[in-house]
Motif scaffolding. Structure first.
Motif, PDB file in Angstrom:
ATOM      1  N   GLU A 124      59.418   0.305  48.884  1.00  0.00           N
ATOM      2  CA  GLU A 124      58.720  -0.166  47.780  1.00  0.00           C
ATOM      3  C   GLU A 124      59.615  -1.740  47.423  1.00  0.00           C
ATOM      4  N   LYS A 155      58.314  -1.250  39.327  1.00  0.00           N
ATOM      5  CA  LYS A 155      57.990  -1.767  37.438  1.00  0.00           C
ATOM      6  C   LYS A 155      56.847  -3.243  37.595  1.00  0.00           C
ATOM      7  N   LYS A 173      56.802  -4.814  40.309  1.00  0.00           N
ATOM      8  CA  LYS A 173      55.514  -5.476  41.870  1.00  0.00           C
ATOM      9  C   LYS A 173      54.350  -4.292  41.150  1.00  0.00           C
ATOM     10  N   ASN A 174      55.071  -3.282  41.023  1.00  0.00           N
ATOM     11  CA  ASN A 174      53.561  -2.508  40.409  1.00  0.00           C
ATOM     12  C   ASN A 174      52.655  -3.674  39.124  1.00  0.00           C
ATOM     13  N   LYS A 199      51.294  -6.714  41.463  1.00  0.00           N
ATOM     14  CA  LYS A 199      50.054  -6.361  42.648  1.00  0.00           C
ATOM     15  C   LYS A 199      48.622  -6.196  41.112  1.00  0.00           C
ATOM     16  N   SER A 200      48.599  -5.368  40.349  1.00  0.00           N
ATOM     17  CA  SER A 200      47.458  -5.006  39.261  1.00  0.00           C
ATOM     18  C   SER A 200      47.347  -6.309  38.858  1.00  0.00           C
ATOM     19  N   LYS A 254      48.252   6.819  45.545  1.00  0.00           N
ATOM     20  CA  LYS A 254      50.427   6.397  44.732  1.00  0.00           C
ATOM     21  C   LYS A 254      50.904   7.095  45.958  1.00  0.00           C
TER      22      LYS A 254
END
Length: 261
Positions: A102, A180, A182-183, A186-187, A206
């Motif tokens: 990730e 976290k 990165k997510n 992305k969001s 996921k």
């Protein structure tokens, strides 16, 4: 009657020929597999990075002129194989780098190794988010690979803005805080992208959780260090140690993205 005998003989000969080919292929397969194992490219006790995704890591990589293998015991009563041999340990270090799923946060005084730079680029091509901090004076000094790495949008590079020498040499792979971040990014990007529907984002699978670990020691990611110097790298997935290195990286990284809450 004679013709029947000839046919039987021909059929038997053909069967034997086919069987011999099968035996040859099986022999080649198993001998090649065994040779691969002995050469250290498969099931090598020193290739600790092969199955590191979901297990505890306590490892030591020593770059030394002597090719020696020995085992040390670390708490809680775990055996760690220490490998001393430059070529083998260069391969091992790269295997650890390649295992990132990730994120990878690198804090390094300098990066000059072309092989490591190539692996970092390949990580980005697999959508691994890479952040790199290097010392400002060494960032663009030949043969630094930083200028090359900065050409890729998925690799973020910053030079240390501290007045003191940035002499760190560590790398955090798949750290919880970095994942976290990165997510969230992305969001945020998906919200800005009008072409991404709610159905698309909700049905995406996921990713499986990755085992965070840190590599730290005296080694710069340079060809000189790996080929000529005596160096050491400790690799551990100890959560407390990973957390401290993540905090140190975050203290040096200057955010230029949306605020994270």
């Amino acid at each position: 009657m004679a013709w029947k005998s000839v046919k039987v003989l021909l059929a038997s000969t053909a069967t034997i020929a086919v069987a011999s080919q099968v035996v040859k292929k099986l022999y080649k397969y198993f001998t090649t597999k065994e040779r691969t194992r002995l050469d250290g490219t498969e099931n090598d006790t020193c290739s600790e990075a092969v199955n590191i995704k979901y297990r505890e890591i306590n490892d030591v990589i020593l770059f030394s002129d002597n090719v020696v293998r020995h085992t040390i015991r670390v708490p809680p009563n775990r055996d760690v194989t220490v490998c001393e041999g430059r070529e083998q340990n260069c391969f091992k270090l790269i295997r650890y780098i390649k295992s990132a799923r990730e994120t990878m946060d690198v804090c390094m005084y300098l990066i000059t190794s072309n092989e490591i730079a190539e692996q970092i680029i390949r990580l980005g091509q697999r959508h691994v988010l890479v952040r790199i901090i290097v010392d400002s004076e060494m960032a663009l000094s030949p043969p630094s690979q930083i200028k090359r790495l900065k050409e890729y949008s998925f690799i973020q590079v910053q030079t240390s803005n501290k007045s003191v020498l940035m002499h760190h040499k560590f790398c955090v792979i798949d750290g919880p805080n970095a994942i976290k971040r990165k997510n969230i990014l992305k969001s945020y990007a998906e919200k800005l992208n009008i072409h991404v529907s709610a159905t698309q984002t909700s049905t995406q699978l996921k990713p499986k959780p990755s085992k965070a670990f840190v590599m730290s020691g005296s080694l710069n990611w340079s060809t000189q260090a790996m080929v000529s110097n005596c160096e050491s790298v400790i690799v551990t997935s100890n959560a407390n140690i990973v957390s401290k290195f993540e905090k140190e990286f975050d203290s040096l990284w200057t955010e230029n993205e949306p605020a994270f809450k």
